[in-house]
Design a protein around this motif. Structure first.
Motif, PDB file in Angstrom:
ATOM      1  N   GLN A 132     -56.557  24.978 -15.787  1.00  0.00           N
ATOM      2  CA  GLN A 132     -57.369  25.292 -14.608  1.00  0.00           C
ATOM      3  C   GLN A 132     -57.528  26.801 -14.447  1.00  0.00           C
ATOM      4  OE1 GLN A 132     -55.016  23.146 -11.737  1.00  0.00           O
ATOM      5  NE2 GLN A 132     -56.397  21.383 -11.716  1.00  0.00           N
ATOM      6  N   THR A 136     -61.123  28.885 -14.460  1.00  0.00           N
ATOM      7  CA  THR A 136     -61.502  29.816 -13.392  1.00  0.00           C
ATOM      8  C   THR A 136     -61.800  31.202 -13.953  1.00  0.00           C
ATOM      9  OG1 THR A 136     -60.149  28.612 -11.778  1.00  0.00           O
ATOM     10  CG2 THR A 136     -60.728  30.884 -11.244  1.00  0.00           C
ATOM     11  N   THR A 137     -60.982  31.652 -14.893  1.00  0.00           N
ATOM     12  CA  THR A 137     -61.188  32.958 -15.524  1.00  0.00           C
ATOM     13  C   THR A 137     -62.500  32.990 -16.298  1.00  0.00           C
ATOM     14  OG1 THR A 137     -58.819  33.410 -15.708  1.00  0.00           O
ATOM     15  CG2 THR A 137     -60.272  34.561 -17.241  1.00  0.00           C
ATOM     16  N   ARG A 139     -65.160  31.101 -15.897  1.00  0.00           N
ATOM     17  CA  ARG A 139     -66.313  31.018 -14.991  1.00  0.00           C
ATOM     18  C   ARG A 139     -66.601  32.368 -14.348  1.00  0.00           C
ATOM     19  NH1 ARG A 139     -65.758  26.667 -10.355  1.00  0.00           N
ATOM     20  NH2 ARG A 139     -64.075  28.113  -9.790  1.00  0.00           N
ATOM     21  N   GLU A 140     -65.548  33.071 -13.933  1.00  0.00           N
ATOM     22  CA  GLU A 140     -65.730  34.390 -13.336  1.00  0.00           C
ATOM     23  C   GLU A 140     -66.358  35.358 -14.332  1.00  0.00           C
ATOM     24  OE1 GLU A 140     -65.595  37.764 -10.904  1.00  0.00           O
ATOM     25  OE2 GLU A 140     -65.471  35.617 -10.412  1.00  0.00           O
TER      26      GLU A 140
END
Length: 289
Positions: A132, A136-137, A139-140
């Motif tokens: 997860q 998140t990394t 996507r950023e």
């Protein structure tokens, strides 16, 4: 919480080199334990040894600064760098009777062996958290830094059809992994609440997928491992070449997951699942599963 202690462990069940010898006023621990996660930084350690007499496990909790304990600071693996999981040497370490953990259940009862399944579920959640974090990394980075490929026909990477396809797959896999993990926790909770009334059949169903339970710990662990190793590699496909710069250290997600998952080979979990699915055979109870 009262003392704000940091707890760690030297309890690797696969390392039998630490021996507990009964003495007049308790026990004496001698030997070594590897993969002692966070031990050198801890205030208290959970330590497992084998009894010199019975060869049965002896579990204790005691201060990490007790005389005779030496932290070898030899953790040099490619992943889990911040866990400080080096080996610990114990030389004539005295352990008092009140520091020994005992079970309220008979050692051969199904409920007593359920602790090992809780350990498995704990690992599943660690693996899932790593993946997860990788998602998140990625996507950023994709939304702020990734540039579209020159033949994509779009002006923004977030409009690239192949990038969108990858993120669609990532999301579906993570959703499935999360649901499997949550379902496994529910199954295990239901099994643990039966206490001494838990049967061997029910214990097996908590470890394996059964028609009445749908999904459980081994299924979740195998699935999270497989999709996790894939996503932590494929995340670079949606970020681009610049994301491989050492300053980002994005490969830490794969390194951490790869190292952690090798402690318990997922092939054996898949075999257990397959044996259950085909023949209905319950999993073998071992100190590690």
């Amino acid at each position: 919480m009262q003392h704000n202690w940091f707890w760690a462990n030297a309890a690797n069940a696969l390392d039998p080199r630490l021996v507990a010898t009964p003495i007049k006023h308790g026990w004496q621990f001698d030997g070594i334990k590897r993969f002692a996660t966070g031990a050198s930084l801890s205030d208290r350690m959970i330590v497992s040894a084998l009894s010199a007499d019975s060869k049965q496990p002896v579990i204790a909790v005691f201060p990490s600064d007790r005389p005779g304990i030496r932290f070898n600071e030899d953790w040099d693996n490619m992943g889990q760098r911040q866990t400080d999981s080096g080996s610990v040497t114990f030389e004539q370490v005295l352990v008092t009777p009140d520091e020994i953990l005992t079970s309220i259940y008979p050692s051969d009862s199904p409920i007593a062996s359920l602790l090992n399944i809780f350990k498995q579920l704990n690992q599943v959640n660690i693996y899932l958290g790593i993946v997860q974090g990788a998602f998140t990394t990625a996507r950023e980075y994709t939304t702020t830094r990734t540039r579209p490929w020159i033949t994509s026909g779009v002006e923004q990477a977030i409009l690239d059809p192949y990038i969108l396809h990858h993120y669609g797959e990532f999301w579906m896999e993570l959703e499935a992994a999360s649901l499997l993990t949550d379902r496994a926790a529910q199954v295990l909770q239901a099994a643990s609440e039966k206490g001494i009334n838990l049967t061997a059949q029910q214990r097996g169903e908590a470890a394996m997928p059964a028609a009445s339970f749908a999904n459980a710990v081994y299924t979740a662990k195998a699935f999270v491992t497989k999709i996790g190793l894939a996503i932590t590699t494929q995340m670079f496909d949606v970020m681009g070449a610049s994301a491989t710069a050492r300053s980002y250290d994005f490969d830490r997600y794969w390194r951490n997951l790869r190292t952690a998952t090798l402690h318990d080979p997922v092939d054996y979990k898949i075999r257990e699942v397959g044996n259950w699915a085909l023949t209905g055979t319950m999993p073998t109870i071992t100190p590690y599963s």
